[in-house]
Each structure stands twice: as structure tokens, then as C-alpha cells.
Design a protein around this motif. Structure first.
Motif, PDB file in Angstrom:
ATOM      1  N   ALA A 864       9.372  60.134 -27.452  1.00  0.00           N
ATOM      2  CA  ALA A 864      10.210  58.984 -26.872  1.00  0.00           C
ATOM      3  C   ALA A 864      10.962  59.775 -25.820  1.00  0.00           C
ATOM      4  N   VAL A 865      11.586  60.808 -26.297  1.00  0.00           N
ATOM      5  CA  VAL A 865      12.290  61.465 -25.413  1.00  0.00           C
ATOM      6  C   VAL A 865      11.584  62.415 -24.348  1.00  0.00           C
ATOM      7  N   ARG A 866      10.400  63.209 -24.712  1.00  0.00           N
ATOM      8  CA  ARG A 866       9.599  63.551 -23.545  1.00  0.00           C
ATOM      9  C   ARG A 866       9.053  62.468 -22.701  1.00  0.00           C
ATOM     10  N   VAL A 867       8.701  61.345 -22.975  1.00  0.00           N
ATOM     11  CA  VAL A 867       8.418  60.383 -22.034  1.00  0.00           C
ATOM     12  C   VAL A 867       9.414  59.833 -21.099  1.00  0.00           C
ATOM     13  N   LEU A 868      10.773  59.622 -21.817  1.00  0.00           N
ATOM     14  CA  LEU A 868      11.821  59.441 -21.014  1.00  0.00           C
ATOM     15  C   LEU A 868      12.380  60.651 -19.863  1.00  0.00           C
ATOM     16  N   GLU A 869      12.460  61.654 -20.513  1.00  0.00           N
ATOM     17  CA  GLU A 869      12.599  62.882 -19.559  1.00  0.00           C
ATOM     18  C   GLU A 869      11.818  62.817 -18.323  1.00  0.00           C
ATOM     19  N   GLN A 870      10.478  62.736 -18.540  1.00  0.00           N
ATOM     20  CA  GLN A 870       9.483  62.782 -17.488  1.00  0.00           C
ATOM     21  C   GLN A 870       9.666  61.761 -16.500  1.00  0.00           C
ATOM     22  N   LEU A 871       9.932  60.553 -17.054  1.00  0.00           N
ATOM     23  CA  LEU A 871      10.098  59.297 -16.258  1.00  0.00           C
ATOM     24  C   LEU A 871      11.400  59.658 -15.517  1.00  0.00           C
ATOM     25  N   THR A 872      12.511  59.899 -16.029  1.00  0.00           N
ATOM     26  CA  THR A 872      13.981  60.095 -15.411  1.00  0.00           C
ATOM     27  C   THR A 872      13.662  61.243 -14.161  1.00  0.00           C
ATOM     28  N   HIS A 873      12.847  62.379 -14.533  1.00  0.00           N
ATOM     29  CA  HIS A 873      12.670  63.409 -13.270  1.00  0.00           C
ATOM     30  C   HIS A 873      11.993  62.705 -12.358  1.00  0.00           C
ATOM     31  N   ASN A 874      10.671  61.909 -12.543  1.00  0.00           N
ATOM     32  CA  ASN A 874      10.046  61.458 -11.616  1.00  0.00           C
ATOM     33  C   ASN A 874      10.892  60.470 -10.825  1.00  0.00           C
ATOM     34  N   ALA A 875      11.912  59.383 -11.308  1.00  0.00           N
ATOM     35  CA  ALA A 875      12.602  58.644 -10.704  1.00  0.00           C
ATOM     36  C   ALA A 875      13.559  59.197  -9.725  1.00  0.00           C
ATOM     37  N   VAL A 876      14.255  60.525 -10.078  1.00  0.00           N
ATOM     38  CA  VAL A 876      15.136  61.215  -9.182  1.00  0.00           C
ATOM     39  C   VAL A 876      14.469  61.669  -8.120  1.00  0.00           C
ATOM     40  N   VAL A 877      13.168  62.461  -8.488  1.00  0.00           N
ATOM     41  CA  VAL A 877      12.296  63.050  -7.326  1.00  0.00           C
ATOM     42  C   VAL A 877      12.025  61.886  -6.299  1.00  0.00           C
ATOM     43  N   GLU A 878      11.893  60.852  -6.843  1.00  0.00           N
ATOM     44  CA  GLU A 878      11.291  59.777  -5.983  1.00  0.00           C
ATOM     45  C   GLU A 878      12.326  58.857  -5.290  1.00  0.00           C
ATOM     46  N   SER A 879      13.740  59.270  -5.689  1.00  0.00           N
ATOM     47  CA  SER A 879      14.734  58.459  -5.132  1.00  0.00           C
ATOM     48  C   SER A 879      15.165  57.166  -5.693  1.00  0.00           C
ATOM     49  N   ARG A 880      14.658  57.096  -6.734  1.00  0.00           N
ATOM     50  CA  ARG A 880      14.831  55.694  -7.650  1.00  0.00           C
ATOM     51  C   ARG A 880      16.099  55.788  -8.562  1.00  0.00           C
ATOM     52  N   PHE A 881      17.171  55.910  -7.842  1.00  0.00           N
ATOM     53  CA  PHE A 881      18.116  56.449  -8.747  1.00  0.00           C
ATOM     54  C   PHE A 881      18.657  55.259  -9.830  1.00  0.00           C
ATOM     55  N   ASN A 882      18.489  53.890  -9.317  1.00  0.00           N
ATOM     56  CA  ASN A 882      18.858  52.887 -10.268  1.00  0.00           C
ATOM     57  C   ASN A 882      18.074  53.126 -11.846  1.00  0.00           C
ATOM     58  N   ASP A 883      16.542  53.446 -11.457  1.00  0.00           N
ATOM     59  CA  ASP A 883      15.738  53.575 -12.667  1.00  0.00           C
ATOM     60  C   ASP A 883      16.324  55.097 -13.440  1.00  0.00           C
ATOM     61  N   ALA A 884      16.667  56.012 -12.533  1.00  0.00           N
ATOM     62  CA  ALA A 884      17.023  57.195 -13.192  1.00  0.00           C
ATOM     63  C   ALA A 884      18.342  56.931 -13.822  1.00  0.00           C
ATOM     64  N   ALA A 885      19.232  56.041 -13.503  1.00  0.00           N
ATOM     65  CA  ALA A 885      20.368  55.821 -14.462  1.00  0.00           C
ATOM     66  C   ALA A 885      19.979  55.044 -15.665  1.00  0.00           C
ATOM     67  N   TYR A 886      18.926  54.207 -15.429  1.00  0.00           N
ATOM     68  CA  TYR A 886      18.422  53.493 -16.606  1.00  0.00           C
ATOM     69  C   TYR A 886      17.986  54.161 -17.740  1.00  0.00           C
TER      70      TYR A 886
END
Length: 1212
Positions: A864-886
Motif C-alpha cells: 500500500a505504501v509503495r503504491v501511494l509513494e509512486q502515485l504521489t511522485h507521479n502526481a507531483v511530477v505531473e503538477s497534480r498538486f491536489n492529488d499529491a496532497a491527497y
């Protein structure tokens, strides 16, 4: 002779100077006097005489294509005739016709052709008589030669190209490829010209003009590598030349003047005729072979009929002779070696088994050949050569001359032995040593018809002699006396003696083969239609004879076996029969099947085995083996099965022999085993029953899947055995690819597992359903197997039904997981089994957030943590900061769960929790800044952007997280500060921007803003200054301490939407007060004195006044939130608000907000200092909002704007 003609005219006989055959051999054209005579070659009939010349016709030639022929005459003219005997062109030394129409005029009984001129033209002409004509074999160009020139003409051209010659041309001949023309001249010169008449090669004969060239001919053979020309001159020589002019070999002396030379069609022989009044036959190399026919006058011309051995001779006296040459076979045979004459002068020795051949060149006519063991005798016209092999090797083919007997012998037959040669002449036999000395002679009563060496010691060999009067003798070369073996009434044509010397086979002149017993002189049997006979050298009781196009094989006294075969049998060795057909000898492999079967019919197994050893097919060997086995002749059967390499029967024989050694003597049992192996099962069963072994018969039937026979044999026996039979029958049906029948049989036999396996392998769902519903739920194994097959066959519904039947809930849930029917899954105890595959399925379908939640529910925190970390990193790289916060908020909660579950990781996970919570707040706020700077329209109020940029600026005191831009933050702060009147803060922001790397798109705006802000007053609007609700201190807009009060150090609590400072103060519980107690104390809500609002009205002359009298509650100064605390400005110590039980009791539940964090965190308590201003806290993420803002955002997004909790979710 076939026929003999004499051609005469009214003045007497006429000379036949030349003749020509039509290429297909059907017509013969003769130059006879001044006429051409055309004959039919099949019967010698004169077809038509042709008249066109006015003087003697010297030459005639037919074109290779058979369309036309030409004749040349002493009248200096050449006439071209068609194959239909019509003249089409004539050219002479006077004005000639370019074309002729020929009108046949019948006079008396002779057909003549008279020439009528229709058109005249002048062509180049010959100035003398035409000596020879010849057609080009390829282009059909005609060469005509006279005494002093020659011309070349073809039907495509109107004129004749003429060329001068140095001497009288006597003969001419084209090469096979038509490229060159050879001219023979009276001065002894041969000129070779090309097609244009240009001389390329000049050959001068040694005799010069004393040796006129009278006839030349090119060898027509296509097998020769070079063009070879035969030259006959009146120097009485025969010579051979290559096209280059090089002579081949030496001149051959003839002792007569040659007038004509011609080759056979294939170039293997040469005919030569002339002043010796005969035609001689030579080899292509010039070796004289003999005389074809003697004449009464000179022979001027002789030719061979195309593709045949017929020879026509034309003579000075007008005689035409037609001969057929028969080349007799001269050969000898001994066992596997066959010697025969080739090209009349060579001897070829052929090994009939290995097919090796060796050629011995004798360069003279070979008259007789004899071969015996390692000896070879060749009779030539003037000598006999004796050859021997170099070694005793049976395959050696190298012969060398041992002796020469230089003496002329006349004999009918020649025989060679180890040390002698035997000459047979009429009734006399002579024995000569290899030195030519006559040692012995035998005089017979009648003509000797057949002689054969039958072997014996060297110098003492025996001869078998057959006479015309029917007498058969045996002669030993060292004995003067002949032994009469027997006397029969008919003449002997062929005879042979068997290997044991006790039987004699004779073929007589009546084509009858007679076999005698030599000792008793008894005629054993006789067979008709025989022309030759031979005993088998390896089997003394077998012979073969040929005749009438059949080969006959006879063994013992059995009937004859026939098969078609052309030729004469001359030897019989094992399975090979040596047959002479026309001129070739061949070894024919003949299976000895027929005689073998004849012995088998009489149960003579050992004799049949001996015959089989000579050569039979594998099928015959197998039949012999089977017959011997059934006859219990195990020794012969064993040898035969060994030959065909049949291990099964060899094992059977071995086992029977071992049983016999152990004392078994029941032949019925042995024969029953044999029958069962052979497939004669009913006979085997009878023998088994007769020998008292019924069980063996039953085993045999069941092993062979002959279940009906087994049931018949068993009768109404034991039910267990019947069930066993049914099971075996089902096994058999399965093996022979009859699965449906096998399934039914297995079910009837109670073998449900096997029935299920077959049905499942073949995909028969209906059959599986039927079986599964028949089975009792206690039969767990077959039902589980059914369920497995249902799953494989994509019938999960039936699989679920089966699992429910046996109560296997675990497998049922697993089935639903595998088929992704998540709504069917029930039971929390199966959480891991459910959510792990569910999460994997979600991840495979790009539903990562749901996959992360599923991993989390499954307890797979790492995944779960690995999936979330990857999702977070992808959101930041793609400038989806609202998703990154979530995602960071979710990560923080994951870390909190791990800290709760694993005490060992508690401290680390709590650190990560606070870090991720902080990042979530930063990215949540920066989302608005990013949208403001990147998008053309703003979705937020200026105050909100102002507050967010201040919040971020105060929070980014250390490292800036990935994706958050200080430039964007300061730029937003500068613009919103300027717009809201916070000029001092705006100037500070612009100053800060000057030290950063600014994108080009902001450069102009920032430079302009930096200039314009200078015109504004250096202070901030007081309305924007934040107030600390604990100490009522106004805080500067730019706070070096961050998001805390500069006076009391109390951390500000911000709204998660507008980022305003909320009127909340966090307080802590006194030591010893638990969260549950605190909540219960707050919920008690002890009664408080009511506030009494009393309005008083005061009236005066000019006015009326209302006054509100307010009674303060008794809490007064004891309230720690309103107590006058002494704070030193700029103090570094933060003193938190700590409340006691009494204070808790006095608090109202609606004034207190509690963040109920799960362990190991403590709950957080906040008191609202403005109770009338409503604040809402999300029960999931514990973020604070103004109630109006929160309600609006929830209505917009249907969830919490921070943690995205759906509005219908009751929360934790």
C-alpha cells in the motif's frame, strides 16, 4: 543378303558411283548412269527413276531434315530434288533455270521425270563435272564440288557462291555442327573451310599427288570430345585427323585403293570399299574387323542405313548389295564374373555383385572369351592371351597378362582352366598348355554342342560336355578317357550339374528341361519350355530354367514357380540369378519365397530355413518363423525371428524353453501362448481351458479389451470380476478414443474420478453437472475435482454450487476472487485472501487508488505504501498538486496504521506521519498558487491567495519540497499584497524575487511590479494583520517565527479552504485526565449562570436612550483562555493552555473541537473563542473549515476537499 539388284541401261551395265539414304531410312537414292534410282528400303522395290541429267551422275546427297536431296553429274550441273521426287532447281555452266516445274510423263512401265524450263537466269556456274555434293547437317547449305572449284548454296539465296580450288576436288564432308567443310583433293591435300568458304586448316598428306584423297568422312558420334575425320587415299592408307589438322595415331595400310569410307550412324564402326572388290568393317580407331561382302568388281560406294546395321554396297558392274550385319555375343561367365566383348576389340569384365567393371583393350578383333576363377582367356585373330588376377581377393578386378599363345586357332568354343585352355572344333576337343603345347585330345562321336568347367583341383578340372547325339560326358583335363554320364535321345543344348554332383539338368533341342540322377541314370522329372538351365550353387536341390519369357524355379520335386523374365539364365547363386538379355548381363535378385512355402506346406521347417537363407523377404521370414512356432519347432523359429528382429516372439520362445527346462511338458499350454501372441485368441482360449488354465484366458481377453468375449467366457460369475471387467472395458474405451462410452462405463463401475477426468478433459460440462449432482456430499474428492474442472471450463456458477454442496467456503471465496466477483465475497476473516487479489486486479486495471486501499485493507501495508509513494511522485511530477496532497495525507495515515500495528516501527512511522501531514498541507495550499500562475483565470479570492502564499512562505523555512516553486509563491504574494494594500509585504516579496531565477514569462511582470510598488506607501493595511486569539496580539504579515504568534508562540489554526486564522486555541489536559474522561466531563455541561440582558430606557427632553446591562458569568478570571497572562514580547518559551477537570466541566460541547487521532497519537483539543462563528472539522482528516465554506465545497465535490471522504460516509 536381303536382296541383290543389278541396274542396267540400254547401253549395258552402268556404274553405281554414289548412293544416299533418306535420314529416316525409308528411301535409297542411287546414282546409276545418267539417272537417279529411288528404292523402297523395306523390300527393294524401285519407286521411281529420275531423269534430269544428261551425263553420268557422280554424286548424290540427302539433306539432314529429309526435305530435299541433290545430285551432281558429269554434265556440270546440280539438281535439287524434293522428298516427293520433284526437281526444284538446277544450276549448270550455261544459262539455267532458277526454278523448275516437273511434269511426270508415263512411258511404258518406267516412271520418268522430264524437265520443262519455265524461267531462266544466270547463276555462277561450275566449269567442270560435279565430283561430290554434301548438305550441311545444321543449316542445310549445299556444297557442290567440281574439278577446279566448289560452290555453296542454300534455298534462301538465289545465287551460288563459288570458290576456286587448287586441285581437283574428289570428296567433301561437313562437320557435325555444320561449321566446317572438309575438301579432299587429287593432289593429296585436305582443305578445311568455314561456312563462307574461307580456308582455316590445310592438311598435306605425305604422298602428295601420288596419294590422291579419294574419300573423307567425319565421325557422326556426339560422344566424341573432338571432331574426328577419317581419310582414305590412294596411297592405300586410312588416316584419322582432328579438326585442328592434328593426326590421330598412325596411318593404317589397306593394301588396296579405297573408293569410299563411311561411318555407322553412331560412329562406332567404319565401312571401307574399293579396288579389293569387297567391303571391310573397321572399328572407329581403324582396326580391321572383317569383310562384309565380296563383290565381282570395284566397290565405288557403301553406306549404312540410318540407325541400323543394314549396309548397301554399289559396284562398278552396277550391282547393288544389301546386307544385314549381325554382331554376335562373345562372352564368358564364371560365378559372379562376366566377361564380354565390347566394340569388337575390347573385353569388359563385370563383377555382377559389386557392379565393378574393368576394360581390357586388345586393339584386335576379339573372337572368343573364356573365364574361370582367376583366369581369363581371349582369342584374337592371330593369338590367344591368358590373363590372371593380381590377387586372390574376390573383389579384385585388376588383370595382367600371364601368357601369350601366338598362333592362329580355329575353334567353335573356348574354355580356360587353371593351367590349360580347351579348344572345341566340331567333334574334337584339344587341351593345350599355356605355352601352346597340345597335351591331350578327345574325339567325340557327334558334334559338341555345350562344354562347361565344373571345377576341380588345378590341372585336374572336370569338364561337362554335351553332344548333338544326346550323349553327355564328363572329361578330366588330365585324363585321356571321357566318362559317359548318360545318353538321351535328343540333342543337348544346355546342361549343368548340381553342387553335390549327383544330379544333372539338361535342356535339349526340343526346349525340354530334363533332370537325371547321375548315379542311377533315372529321369527324375522334366519341364517344358526351357532354353537354358542352372543349378543353385548354394542349394543342391534347387534349379532354375528360362524360356518363353518366364523364369522357372523348381525345388526338389515340388511344382515349378514362374515369374516373368526376358533372356537366358546362365547362373544361379543363392538368391541371385544371372540373366543374359540381348547383349547385357544382369544379376536379378529373386526371392526364394515359392520353394520355401513348398517346404513349409510339408512341415519341412529345416529345409525351408535353408531355402530362406538364400534370400527371401522379411514377410517370408516371418511366415517361416510363425509356421515353425506353431509346429513347436522352436530352434528354427528362433533363428527366423532373430533374422526379422522380432523381440516379442524371441522372448516368448525363450520363456517356453525355460519352462521346458523346469519340467513343463504341456504342449497345449505352449501352443495356447503361441496362438495368443499370433492373435488367434479363441483357439488360445480353448487350449487354455483344455489345459485347465481358464484364468489365463480371462486375463488374455481383458488385456485385449475383448470384453464381450470375456463376459461370454466368464458367464454369470462373481460380481467383483464383472465390475473389474467393466472398469477394464472403460479403460480400453478411453485408450481407443471413445471417451463418452468410457465415461458411462466408469460411472456404472463406480469409478467416478476417472469419469470426471475424462469429462473435464473433453470439456463436457453437462456430463460433469450430472455427475456432480448424482454424487453424495460426503464424496468430497470427486466433487472437488468437478469444481476444479468447472473453474477450468469457465463455469464458475456450477463450481460455486459444488463448493456450497460440500461446504468449502474457503474455496468458494477463492473462486469469487479469481472470477473477480467481489460483490459475492462475504466474511472479514478472509480479508487477506480477498483484498490482495482484488488490489492486484485493481492495479492491473490502472485503478491505483482503489488498489492502494485494497492493499491497505488486506494488511499489506508495504504494498500500500509503495503504491501511494509512486502515485504521489507521479502526481507531483505531473503538477497534480491536489492529488499529491491527497496521496501524502493517505501516506501519513498508512504510516499511522503501521505505527499502531508494529511497535518496533512506531517512532519512525510517527516521524513520517508528521512529515507527510506537513507535505499534504503544503501541496494542498500550493495547488491554488499553481493554478493561479499557470491558468488564465483565478478560481480563488485575492484574500485566499494572499493567505495561502503567506502560509506557504512561513512554512517553507527549510528545504522546498519537489514541485513547489518559491517564485510562484512570492509572485502570487507580491501581486495579491499589492492588490490588497499590503505594500510593505509586496515590496518584500518583489525584493526576494530579485534573488531567484525567474521564468521568462514572469520577468516583465515582476520588473514592472518592482517599479510600481515603489510608488506605494511603505506600510501594510491594518485590516490584513492577523490577530492571535489567545493573547489578542496583532501579528505582522511577515512573521520570522512562522505560523505562530510572535507574542505567545501559540500555533495558528488555519482554515483548510480560505487559510484564514481560525478563532481556535489548542489546549492540553492536566496529567491524569484521560481522553475518555475529558470527553465525558465536557459532555456533562455543568450549569452556568445565565447571562441576563436587561434593556433600560431613559427618556429626556431631546432624546430617548436604550442601555444594555450585561451580567458576566462566574467563571471570570478563572478561565485560562481569557485570563490576563503576562507575555513578554519576543519570548522564546511557548506555554500551552492546560485545563483541569473543573475547566472541562465548565466547557460547552459545541465550543470544543476534538481531533480523535487513533493510537499511538493523543487526541487534540481545540476551543472556539467565538462560539457564534461556526467551525466545521472533517471527521476523517480533522481539517478545520468555516462551516459555510465547508458546506459549499462539499456540495461542489460531494466529498471533503482535503481527504475526499464522501459525504455519505459516516467517517471513523
Amino acid at each position: 543378303h536381303l536382296y541383290l539388284l543389278c541396274v542396267q541401261d540400254s547401253a549395258g551395265h552402268c556404274v553405281i558411283y554414289d548412293l544416299a539414304f533418306k535420314p529416316d531410312g525409308t528411301q535409297l537414292i542411287l546414282a546409276a548412269g545418267n539417272r537417279l534410282l529411288v528404292y523402297d528400303t523395306s523390300d527393294g522395290t524401285l519407286l521411281q527413276p529420275l531423269k534430269g541429267h544428261k551425263d553420268t551422275v557422280y554424286c548424290v546427297a540427302y539433306a539432314k531434315d529429309g526435305q530435299r536431296f541433290a545430285s551432281g553429274s558429269a554434265d556440270k550441273s546440280v539438281i535439287i530434288w524434293t522428298s516427293k521426287l520433284e526437281g526444284i532447281l538446277k544450276y549448270t555452266s550455261w544459262p539455267v533455270m532458277s526454278s523448275l516445274h516437273l511434269h511426270p510423263v508415263f512411258s511404258s512401265l518406267l516412271k520418268t521425270v522430264r524437265v520443262t524450263a519455265l524461267a531462266l537466269c544466270f547463276l555462277p556456274r561450275h566449269n567442270d563435272s560435279i565430283q561430290c555434293v554434301s548438305y550441311n547437317p545444321v543449316t542445310h547449305q549445299l556444297a557442290s564440288c567440281s574439278s577446279n572449284d566448289f560452290g555453296l548454296w542454300s534455298h534462301e539465296q538465289k545465287s551460288v557462291s563459288k570458290h576456286k580450288a587448287s586441285s581437283k576436288i574428289t570428296c567433301c564432308s561437313w562437320t557435325n555442327d555444320g561449321q566446317y567443310l572438309a575438301l579432299g583433293m587429287f593432289n593429296g591435300i585436305i582443305s578445311i573451310r568455314n561456312k563462307n568458304g574461307e580456308e582455316k586448316v590445310k592438311i598435306e598428306r605425305p604422298g602428295g599427288s601420288l596419294s590422291p584423297i579419294w574419300s573423307i568422312s567425319w565421325n557422326p558420334s556426339r560422344e566424341e570430345h573432338n571432331d574426328i575425320m577419317a581419310v582414305a587415299d590412294w596411297g592405300q592408307k586410312l588416316s584419322f585427323y582432328q579438326l585442328s589438322g592434328k593426326q590421330i595415331g598412325k596411318d593404317r595400310s589397306l593394301n588396296f585403293d579405297p573408293c569410299c569410307v563411311s561411318y555407322f550412324s553412331k560412329g562406332e564402326y567404319i565401312l571401307l570399299g574399293g579396288s579389293d572388290k569387297q567391303v571391310s568393317l573397321f572399328t572407329k580407331d581403324g582396326v580391321r574387323l572383317g569383310t562384309v561382302g565380296e563383290q565381282n568388281s570395284w566397290v565405288w560406294t557403301c553406306k549404312v542405313k540410318p540407325e541400323s546395321n543394314y549396309v548397301v554396297v554399289g559396284c562398278q558392274d552396277g550391282t547393288i548389295s544389301f546386307y544385314q550385319l549381325v554382331f554376335s555375343t562373345v562372352h564368358g561367365l564364371y560365378k559372379n564374373r562376366y566377361a564380354y566383348r565390347d566394340s569388337m576389340t575390347d573385353v569388359i569384365v563385370q563383377h555382377l555383385i559389386t557392379e565393378q567393371k574393368v576394360r581390357i583393350k586388345c586393339k584386335e578383333l576379339v573372337k572368343k572369351i573364356a573365364i574361370y576363377k582367376n583366369r581369363l582367356a581371349i582369342q584374337l585373330p592371330e593369338k590367344i592371351l591368358i590373363y590372371e588376377l593380381y590377387s586372390d581377393d574376390s573383389s579384385d578386378m585388376h588383370y595382367r597378362v600371364k601368357e601369350k599363345i601366338v598362333k592362329k586357332f580355329e575353334c567353335n568354343l573356348l574354355v580356360v582352366c587353371a593351367n590349360h585352355i580347351i579348344l572345341c572344333q566340331e567333334k574334337r576337343l584339344q587341351c593345350l598348355s599355356f605355352n601352346g603345347v597340345k597335351e591331350r585330345e578327345w574325339q567325340m562321336e557327334s558334334l559338341i554342342r555345350y562344354i562347361k568347367v565344373i571345377g576341380g583341383p588345378p590341372g585336374r578340372e572336370g569338364l561337362l560336355v554335351g553332344l548333338k547325339n544326346g550323349q553327355i560326358l564328363k572329361i578330366f583335363v588330365d585324363n585321356l578317357f571321357a566318362i559317359v554320364l548318360l545318353k538321351q535321345a535328343t540333342a543337348v543344348r544346355c546342361l549343368d550339374m548340381n553342387a553335390s554332383r549327383n544330379k544333372l539338368a539338361v535342356v535339349d533341342e526340343n526346349d525340354t528341361c530334363l533332370v537325371y540322377d547321375i548315379h542311377t541314370k533315372e529321369l527324375l522329372f522334366q519341364e517344358p519350355n526351357a532354353n537354358s538351365v542352372a543349378w543353385n550353387t548354394q542349394c543342391e536341390d534347387m534349379l532354375c530354367f528360362s524360356g518363353g519369357g518366364y523364369l522357372n524355379i523348381k525345388a526338389s520335386t515340388f511344382p515349378v514357380h514362374q515369374q516373368k523374365l526376358q533372356g537366358f539364365v546362365v547362373g544361379y547363386n543363392g538368391s541371385k540369378i544371372f540373366c543374359l538379355h540381348v547383349f547385357s548381363m544382369s544379376a536379378v535378385e529373386v526371392p526364394q519365397s515359392a520353394p520355401m512355402y513348398q517346404y513349409l506346406d510339408r512341415k519341412m521347417f529345416k529345409e525351408a530355413y535353408q531355402i530362406a537363407c538364400l534370400g527371401v523377404t522379411d514377410t517370408d521370414w516371418r511366415e517361416l518363423a510363425m509356421e515353425a512356432l506353431e509346429g513347436l519347432e522352436f530352434e528354427t523359429a528362433k533363428k527366423a525371428f532373430t533374422r526379422v528382429q522380432d523381440l516379442r516372439y524371441l522372448e516368448l520362445i525363450t520363456s517356453i524353453e525355460e519352462r521346458k527346462k523346469r519340467g513343463e511338458t504341456n504342449n497345449d499350454l505352449f501352443l495356447a501362448d503361441v496362438f495368443s501372441y499370433q492373435g488367434k485368441f479363441h483357439e488360445a482360449a480353448k487350449l487354455y481351458k483344455r489345459s485347465g488354465h481358464e484364468n489365463l484366458a480371462l486375463d488374455m481377453y481383458t488385456d485385449l479389451c475383448m470384453f464381450e468375449y470375456a463376459k461370454d467366457f466368464l458367464g454369470s460369475g462373481d460380481p467383483k470380476e464383472t465390475k473389474m471387467l467393466i472398469t477394464k472395458q472403460a479403460d480400453w474405451a478411453r485408450n481407443i478414443n471413445e471417451p463418452k462410452a468410457a465415461v458411462e462405463m466408469y460411472i456404472s463401475a463406480g469409478e467416478h474420478v476417472k469419469a470426471i477426468q475424462i469429462s473435464g478433459d473433453h470439456g463436457w460440462v453437462d456430463m460433469l453437472i450430472d455427475i456432480a449432482r448424482r454424487l453424495d456430499k460426503a464424496e468430497r474428492e470427486p466433487l472437488l475435482l468437478c469444481a476444479d474442472y468447472f473453474k477450468k471450463l469457465d463455469n464458475s456458477g456450477y463450481a460455486a454450487e459444488t463448493y456450497l454442496k460440500i461446504g468449502d467456503l474457503q474455496s468458494l471465496v477463492q473462486l469469487h476472487v479469481e472470477t473477480q466477483r467481489w460483490d459475492e465475497v462475504r466474511g472479514k476473516h478472509l480479508k487477506v485472501d480477498i483484498y490482495v487479489p482484488y488490489a492486484q486486479w485493481l492495479a492491473e486495471n490502472d485503478r491505483f487508488e482503489e488498489a492502494q486501499k485494497a492493499f491497505h485493507k488486506a494488511g499489506r501495508q508495504g504494498e500500500a505504501v509503495r503504491v501511494l509513494e509512486q502515485l504521489t511522485h507521479n502526481a507531483v511530477v505531473e503538477s497534480r498538486f491536489n492529488d499529491a496532497a491527497y496521496y501524502y495525507w493517505m501516506l501519513s495515515m498508512q504510516c499511522l496504521d503501521i505505527a499502531q500495528a508494529d511497535p518496533a516501527q512506531k517512532d519512525a512511522m510517527l516521524g513520517k506521519f508528521h512529515h507527510f501531514q506537513h507535505l499534504a498541507e503544503l501541496y494542498h495550499g500550493y495547488h491554488a498558487i499553481q493554478r493561479y500562475t499557470e491558468e488564465p483565470f483565478s478560481f480563488h479570492l485575492p484574500e485566499t491567495l494572499f493567505n495561502i502564499s503567506r502560509f506557504l512562505l512561513h512554512s517553507l523555512t527549510k528545504d522546498t519540497p519537489l514541485g513547489i516553486s518559491k517564485v510562484n509563491t512570492l509572485f502570487t504574494l507580491a501581486k495579491q499584497s499589492k492588490a490588497l494594500g499590503a505594500y510593505k509585504l509586496a515590496r518584500h516579496a518583489y525584493d526576494k524575487l530579485q534573488g531567484l531565477q525567474i521564468p521568462a514569462r514572469f520577468q516583465k511582470s515582476i520588473e514592472l511590479g518592482s517599479l510600481t510598488i515603489r510608488s506605494k506607501p511603505f506600510h501594510d493595511s491594518e485590516e490584513l494583520v492577523p490577530l492571535c486569539y489567545r493573547c489578542s496580539t496583532n501579528n505582522p504579515l511577515l512573521n520570522n517565527l512562522g505560523n505562530v504568534c510572535i507574542n505567545c508562540r501559540q500555533p495558528f489554526v488555519f482554515s483548510a479552504s480560505s487559510y484564514e486564522v481560525l478563532h481556535l486555541v489548542e489546549f492540553y489536559l492536566e496529567e491524569g485526565i484521560t481522553d475518555e474522561e475529558a470527553v465525558s466531563l465536557i459532555d456533562l455541561e455543568a450549569p452556568r449562570p445565565k447571562r441576563e440582558n436587561k434593556w433600560q430606557e431613559i427618556a429626556s427632553n431631546n432624546s430617548q436612550t436604550l442601555r444594555l446591562d450585561e451580567t458576566v458569568d462566574s467563571m471570570g478570571d478563572d478561565d485560562p483562555f481569557t485570563a490576563k497572562l503576562s507575555f513578554e514580547q519576543g519570548g522564546s518559551e511557548f506555554v500551552p493552555v492546560v485545563v483541569s477537570r473543573s475547566v472541562l466541566r465548565s466547557m460547552s460541547r459545541r465550543d470544543v473541537l476534538i481531533k480523535r487521532w487513533p493510537p499511538p497519537l493523543r487526541w487534540q483539543y481545540f476551543r472556539s473563542l467565538l462560539p457564534d462563528a461556526s467551525i466545521t472539522m472533517c471527521p476523517s482528516c480533522f481539517q478545520m473549515f468555516h462551516s459555510e465554506d465547508y458546506e459549499l465545497l462539499v456540495l461542489q465535490h460531494t466529498c471533503c476537499p482535503y481527504c475526499r471522504r464522501p459525504i455519505d460516509d459516516p467517517g471513523p
